[in-house]
Motif scaffolding. Structure first.
Motif, short mmCIF file in Angstrom:
data_model
loop_
_atom_site.label_atom_id
_atom_site.label_comp_id
_atom_site.label_asym_id
_atom_site.label_seq_id
_atom_site.Cartn_x
_atom_site.Cartn_y
_atom_site.Cartn_z
N GLY A 149 10.45 -8.64 -12.95
CA GLY A 149 9.76 -8.11 -11.78
C GLY A 149 8.45 -8.83 -11.52
O GLY A 149 8.10 -9.12 -10.37
N LEU A 150 7.73 -9.15 -12.59
CA LEU A 150 6.47 -9.88 -12.45
C LEU A 150 6.70 -11.28 -11.90
O LEU A 150 5.94 -11.77 -11.05
CB LEU A 150 5.76 -9.95 -13.81
N ALA A 151 7.77 -11.95 -12.35
CA ALA A 151 8.05 -13.32 -11.89
C ALA A 151 8.49 -13.35 -10.43
O ALA A 151 8.15 -14.28 -9.70
CB ALA A 151 9.13 -13.95 -12.78
N VAL A 152 9.22 -12.34 -9.98
CA VAL A 152 9.77 -12.35 -8.62
C VAL A 152 8.80 -11.77 -7.60
O VAL A 152 8.59 -12.34 -6.52
CB VAL A 152 11.11 -11.59 -8.58
N VAL B 207 2.92 -6.35 -8.36
CA VAL B 207 3.63 -5.11 -8.04
C VAL B 207 5.01 -5.09 -8.68
O VAL B 207 5.63 -4.03 -8.79
CB VAL B 207 3.72 -4.95 -6.51
N GLY B 208 5.50 -6.23 -9.15
CA GLY B 208 6.79 -6.29 -9.82
C GLY B 208 6.83 -5.55 -11.14
O GLY B 208 7.91 -5.23 -11.64
N LEU B 209 5.64 -5.28 -11.73
CA LEU B 209 5.62 -4.47 -12.94
C LEU B 209 6.18 -3.07 -12.69
O LEU B 209 6.69 -2.42 -13.61
CB LEU B 209 4.20 -4.37 -13.49
N LEU B 210 6.07 -2.59 -11.46
CA LEU B 210 6.69 -1.33 -11.09
C LEU B 210 8.08 -1.54 -10.48
O LEU B 210 9.01 -0.79 -10.77
CB LEU B 210 5.80 -0.59 -10.08
N LEU B 211 8.21 -2.57 -9.64
CA LEU B 211 9.49 -2.80 -8.96
C LEU B 211 10.59 -3.21 -9.92
O LEU B 211 11.75 -2.81 -9.74
CB LEU B 211 9.31 -3.87 -7.88
N GLY B 212 10.27 -4.02 -10.93
CA GLY B 212 11.30 -4.46 -11.87
C GLY B 212 12.00 -3.30 -12.57
O GLY B 212 13.23 -3.16 -12.46
N GLY C 284 0.81 -1.21 0.00
CA GLY C 284 0.00 0.00 0.00
C GLY C 284 0.84 1.25 0.00
O GLY C 284 0.56 2.21 -0.74
N PHE C 285 1.92 1.28 0.81
CA PHE C 285 2.79 2.45 0.86
C PHE C 285 3.52 2.65 -0.47
O PHE C 285 3.70 3.78 -0.93
CB PHE C 285 3.81 2.30 1.98
N PHE C 286 3.93 1.53 -1.07
CA PHE C 286 4.63 1.64 -2.35
C PHE C 286 3.72 2.22 -3.43
O PHE C 286 4.11 3.14 -4.17
CB PHE C 286 5.14 0.27 -2.77
N LEU C 287 2.50 1.71 -3.53
CA LEU C 287 1.57 2.24 -4.52
C LEU C 287 1.20 3.69 -4.21
O LEU C 287 1.02 4.50 -5.13
CB LEU C 287 0.30 1.37 -4.55
N ILE D 275 -4.29 -6.53 -14.37
CA ILE D 275 -3.85 -7.59 -13.47
C ILE D 275 -3.06 -8.60 -14.29
O ILE D 275 -3.64 -9.47 -14.94
CB ILE D 275 -5.04 -8.27 -12.77
N PRO D 276 -1.73 -8.51 -14.31
CA PRO D 276 -0.95 -9.38 -15.19
C PRO D 276 -1.14 -10.87 -14.89
O PRO D 276 -1.01 -11.70 -15.77
CB PRO D 276 0.50 -8.95 -14.91
#
Length: 366
Positions: A318-321, A325-330, A32-35, A252-253
């Protein structure tokens, strides 16, 4: 001097321990904080302009934008979920009432022709009598009550967790808009990096987050339009509703937009339109499914100074790991890595200017 070094090491250890404890405290709200940070960074420019319009009332501007996020993102998703739950509940209720009042024959008469023919063939092969089938269906409906109750309990728990994370995100989003500038200034003041380096890294994060968020929304729009064309060609019932579902699920990937095409193709198949169902399934894989892998990296690349292949693999990795939320983190992790290398090369690497001349080899006569 030795005592100062020991105190410094102890203090560094205390800092590491405090960071670990802070990570444990923040972990339940991390997503939530990240988004919230991503949304705040994306909308901060709009917040500043709106603050000037309302004569410097930052709290009012942040409240208006928070309410706008609720209206634009959460209300459509909530309404869509409520619609699906209502329709599914009505369908289950209809099947139960039909079985109790009219039996299997009444339910069979209401089914599409291909489905009815398929069930007739199955019943002939199994040689099940009508009365036995009625009894078995009634028993099955009764016995699945506990399973349905457990499923409903799981859905309620997941919905409660999602609602909690959403509330935390909205609260953090509001305060990041109000006090985000002071927070960035404080981070820069306590950062051990050189002056300006922390701000450069934060600006890089904001640039990547905005590019990925905007590209995700744009890609979902392109996929829904492409899917709508396929729905119209295949003459799917209520095509615009299916297009709206495609837009939401494209965000939603883990599910993806192509799933809606397969569901619509299954609907066409059971209603006797086999060729249209085959066309729509192929359309979902070839056109709708590949849009996410082609359009999104191109859109992200327009806002970033990174190669398209790097963006593509950072999105998939990012999506795999990390999941959705990995779509942003990657891309953020890759951008952080490249930014650190760039800053190090600029501030600590070789000095700018002409490279030093290579040493002259010794003469053969010496």
């Amino acid at each position: 001097m030795a005592s100062d070094q020991v105190a410094r090491r102890v203090f560094i250890g205390l800092i590491i321990i405090s960071l670990l404890l802070m990570a444990l405290i923040v972990q339940p709200f991390a997503k939530g904080f990240f988004l919230a940070a991503v949304l705040a960074g994306t909308l901060y420019g709009l917040h500043q302009r709106l603050t000037r319009v309302v004569r410097g009332r930052s709290y009012l501007s942040a409240g208006v934008l928070t309410f706008g996020v609720i209206v634009a993102l959460l209300l459509p998703l909530t309404g869509f979920t409520a619609f699906l739950v209502t329709e599914i509940a009505d369908g289950v209720r209809f099947v139960q009432q039909t079985l109790r009042q009219e039996g299997i024959e009444g339910l069979m008469e209401r089914l599409p022709g291909p489905v009815r023919n398929l069930i007739d063939k199955v019943m002939e092969r199994l040689q099940v009598e009508e009365l036995q089938l009625d009894d078995k269906l009634q028993q099955q409906v009764s016995s699945t009550g506990g399973t349905a109750a457990k499923a409903v309990t799981g859905v309620v728990a997941a919905t409660g967790s999602f609602a909690f994370q959403t509330i935390m995100m909205l609260i953090a989003f509001f305060f990041l808009l109000v006090d985000g500038k002071q927070l960035v200034e404080w981070v820069e003041s306590v950062s051990p990096l050189r002056r300006g380096q922390t701000g450069e890294l934060l600006r890089e994060f904001r640039l990547v987050a905005v590019a990925v968020l905007v590209s995700s929304l744009a890609t979902a729009g392109v996929q829904s339009v492409a899917a709508l064309v396929g729905y119209l060609i295949a003459r799917v019932p209520v095509p615009f509703f299916f297009a709206a579902v495609t837009f939401f699920l494209a965000l939603i990937p883990a599910i993806g937009a192509a799933v809606v095409c397969f569901a619509a193709a299954g609907l066409l198949l059971i209603t006797g339109h086999q060729w249209m169902a085959l066309f729509l399934a192929i359309w979902g894989v070839v056109v709708v499914g590949l849009v996410d892998n082609v359009v999104k990296p191109l859109l992200v690349k327009r806002g970033l100074d990174m190669h398209g292949a790097i963006i593509f693999f950072s999105l998939l990795g990012g999506l795999a790991v990390f999941g959705t939320v990995g779509l942003l983190l990657g891309p953020l992790i890759v951008a952080f890595f490249l930014a650190v290398l760039r800053i190090y090369e600029r501030d600590y690497g070789r000095p700018s200017g002409r490279p030093s001349d290579p040493p002259t080899p010794p003469s053969a006569s010496t």
